[in-house]
Write an enzyme that holds these catalytic residues in place. Structure first.
Site, PDB file in Angstrom:
ATOM      1  N   GLU A 143      -6.599   4.500   8.023  1.00 56.61           N
ATOM      2  CA  GLU A 143      -6.450   5.936   7.725  1.00 56.61           C
ATOM      3  C   GLU A 143      -7.727   6.490   7.095  1.00 56.61           C
ATOM      4  O   GLU A 143      -8.092   7.647   7.325  1.00 56.61           O
ATOM      5  CB  GLU A 143      -5.226   6.156   6.818  1.00 56.61           C
ATOM      6  CG  GLU A 143      -3.930   5.998   7.596  1.00 56.61           C
ATOM      7  CD  GLU A 143      -2.747   5.517   6.795  1.00 56.61           C
ATOM      8  OE1 GLU A 143      -2.768   5.587   5.555  1.00 56.61           O
ATOM      9  OE2 GLU A 143      -1.774   5.046   7.428  1.00 56.61           O
ATOM     10  N   LYS A 158       0.017   4.338  -0.337  1.00 54.80           N
ATOM     11  CA  LYS A 158      -0.630   5.539   0.216  1.00 54.80           C
ATOM     12  C   LYS A 158      -0.401   6.724  -0.747  1.00 54.80           C
ATOM     13  O   LYS A 158      -0.358   6.512  -1.951  1.00 54.80           O
ATOM     14  CB  LYS A 158      -0.124   5.818   1.627  1.00 54.80           C
ATOM     15  CG  LYS A 158      -0.174   4.555   2.501  1.00 54.80           C
ATOM     16  CD  LYS A 158       0.097   4.803   3.936  1.00 54.80           C
ATOM     17  CE  LYS A 158       0.122   3.469   4.658  1.00 54.80           C
ATOM     18  NZ  LYS A 158       0.196   3.604   6.097  1.00 54.80           N
ATOM     19  N   GLU A 217      -5.148  -5.292  10.670  1.00 51.37           N
ATOM     20  CA  GLU A 217      -4.129  -4.258  10.846  1.00 51.37           C
ATOM     21  C   GLU A 217      -4.377  -3.540  12.164  1.00 51.37           C
ATOM     22  O   GLU A 217      -5.182  -2.591  12.217  1.00 51.37           O
ATOM     23  CB  GLU A 217      -4.207  -3.242   9.702  1.00 51.37           C
ATOM     24  CG  GLU A 217      -3.963  -3.826   8.341  1.00 51.37           C
ATOM     25  CD  GLU A 217      -3.380  -2.802   7.399  1.00 51.37           C
ATOM     26  OE1 GLU A 217      -2.251  -3.002   6.945  1.00 51.37           O
ATOM     27  OE2 GLU A 217      -4.041  -1.778   7.138  1.00 51.37           O
ATOM     28  N   ASN A 263       0.856  -1.185   0.000  1.00 48.73           N
ATOM     29  CA  ASN A 263       0.000   0.000   0.000  1.00 48.73           C
ATOM     30  C   ASN A 263       0.894   1.238   0.000  1.00 48.73           C
ATOM     31  O   ASN A 263       1.508   1.558   1.010  1.00 48.73           O
ATOM     32  CB  ASN A 263      -0.888  -0.028   1.261  1.00 48.73           C
ATOM     33  CG  ASN A 263      -1.723   1.232   1.405  1.00 48.73           C
ATOM     34  OD1 ASN A 263      -1.874   2.007   0.466  1.00 48.73           O
ATOM     35  ND2 ASN A 263      -2.272   1.438   2.589  1.00 48.73           N
ATOM     36  N   HIS A 273      -9.323   0.925   5.144  1.00 46.68           N
ATOM     37  CA  HIS A 273      -8.023   1.115   5.789  1.00 46.68           C
ATOM     38  C   HIS A 273      -8.203   2.056   6.991  1.00 46.68           C
ATOM     39  O   HIS A 273      -9.016   2.983   6.940  1.00 46.68           O
ATOM     40  CB  HIS A 273      -7.026   1.713   4.789  1.00 46.68           C
ATOM     41  CG  HIS A 273      -5.625   1.726   5.307  1.00 46.68           C
ATOM     42  ND1 HIS A 273      -5.171   2.697   6.164  1.00 46.68           N
ATOM     43  CD2 HIS A 273      -4.598   0.869   5.122  1.00 46.68           C
ATOM     44  CE1 HIS A 273      -3.903   2.439   6.472  1.00 46.68           C
ATOM     45  NE2 HIS A 273      -3.534   1.331   5.851  1.00 46.68           N
ATOM     46  N   GLY A 278       2.524   2.048  10.633  1.00 43.37           N
ATOM     47  CA  GLY A 278       3.427   3.189  10.452  1.00 43.37           C
ATOM     48  C   GLY A 278       4.138   3.607  11.724  1.00 43.37           C
ATOM     49  O   GLY A 278       4.718   4.689  11.788  1.00 43.37           O
ATOM     50  N   SER A 287       3.628  -2.367  10.174  1.00 46.06           N
ATOM     51  CA  SER A 287       5.091  -2.336  10.286  1.00 46.06           C
ATOM     52  C   SER A 287       5.758  -3.658   9.901  1.00 46.06           C
ATOM     53  O   SER A 287       6.715  -4.096  10.550  1.00 46.06           O
ATOM     54  CB  SER A 287       5.517  -1.887  11.685  1.00 46.06           C
ATOM     55  OG  SER A 287       5.012  -0.593  11.948  1.00 46.06           O
TER      56      SER A 287
HETATM   57  C1  PEP Z   1      -0.626   0.020   6.065  1.00 47.07           C
HETATM   58  O1  PEP Z   1      -0.707   1.204   5.812  1.00 47.07           O
HETATM   59  O2  PEP Z   1      -1.519  -0.747   5.684  1.00 47.07           O
HETATM   60  C2  PEP Z   1       0.522  -0.449   6.817  1.00 47.07           C
HETATM   61  C3  PEP Z   1       0.472  -1.638   7.322  1.00 47.07           C
HETATM   62  O3  PEP Z   1       1.582   0.433   6.952  1.00 47.07           O
HETATM   63  P1  PEP Z   1       3.017   0.102   7.596  1.00 47.07           P
HETATM   64  O4  PEP Z   1       3.489  -1.200   7.003  1.00 47.07           O
HETATM   65  O5  PEP Z   1       3.875   1.252   7.206  1.00 47.07           O
HETATM   66  O6  PEP Z   1       2.805  -0.022   9.077  1.00 47.07           O
END
Ligand code: PEP
Length: 249
Positions: free
Chosen positions: A97, A11, A167, A9, A95, A173, A213
């Site tokens: 966000e 973003k 998630e 992803n 997601h 992040g 992450s």
């Molecule tokens: C995400 O945005 O779905 C995500 C898992 O980000 P990150 O791997 O940077 O934590």
């Protein structure tokens, strides 16, 4: 046997030229298809060009969201049909966000899931608890609520076309990853919930990805868990070498 899925992803990152260069390098890295399904989710502006760069390859492309309607007076929005036309096979829905920064509710996420399926896109449906909810012992309740509302009115056949991404919001992040055991516990909970609602066959076929992450250093341990069928990768998917390493594990 569920084919593992590694989805990146991006973003709001990468201009068209950067996105195409990445797609070409990724494609070259997997001239022989990997055992895992590979998906990248560029920003809207790069979708068409990336689809051209990936044409004929084993790599699939997702959008990062869609609007629930097919067309109409929704300034700034993009429909599932438009995403298909641009070359997407998948779309990320719900997601964290989108939920926290853009106010997406479980109800709108449910309508987006249905719109994606109608458009012929495979949704990657994201769920996960916040740190406060985890610390209050509310993870199962939150996950169950998101599943129930998000999948409302979907059939077992619909579920067969979905991918779920667990998630934990506190791990996105932040550099903090759920331990493989913490993630496995929630993945098992999700699969058992799906089995109760939609039957064992649907649950056994469902790919449940972990996101939060994920890096080349921790991917192998997470993906070794029995109910973790892949990863949704944010930061580590922006660099082609690190993304290839995550896929390669
Ligand atoms: C995400 O945005 O779905 C995500 C898992 O980000 P990150 O791997 O940077 O934590």
């Amino acid at each position: 046997m569920i084919q593992p899925v590694i989805a990146g992803n991006w973003k709001m990152n990468k201009h068209i030229g950067e996105a195409v260069a990445f797609a070409r390098r990724l494609r070259a890295a997997f001239a022989t298809p990997p055992a895992r399904e590979v998906i990248i989710a560029p920003p809207f502006t790069a979708l068409h060009a990336v689809a051209e760069a990936l044409r004929g390859s084993c790599i699939r492309m997702a959008a990062q969201t869609l609007h629930e309607a097919e067309k109409g007076a929704f300034t700034g929005e993009i429909s599932g049909g438009m995403l298909r036309e641009a070359g997407c096979t998948h779309v990320i829905v719900g997601h964290s966000e989108r939920r926290t920064l853009f106010g997406e509710s479980d109800g709108s996420i449910n309508r987006k899931l249905r719109a994606a399926l109608i458009a012929g896109l495979q949704p990657i449906f994201c769920i996960g608890e916040s740190l406060r909810q985890r610390e209050a012992g509310e993870t199962p309740k939150v996950i169950e609520g998101q599943l129930k509302e998000g999948l409302n009115n979907l059939t077992a056949d619909d579920i067969g076309l979905c991918i779920i991404a667990y998630e934990p919001v506190w791990a996105i992040g932040t550099g903090k990853t759920a331990s493989p055991e913490q993630a496995q516990e929630v993945h098992r909970f999700i699969r058992e919930w799906i089995a109760r609602q939609y039957g064992g066959a649907a649950a056994e076929r469902l790919a449940i990805l972990y996101g939060g992450s994920v890096t080349p250093a921790n991917a192998a341990a997470l993906l070794a868990q029995p109910d973790i069928n892949g990863a949704l990768v944010g930061g580590a998917s922006l660099d082609v070498d690190s993304f290839v390493q995550v896929i390669g594990h």
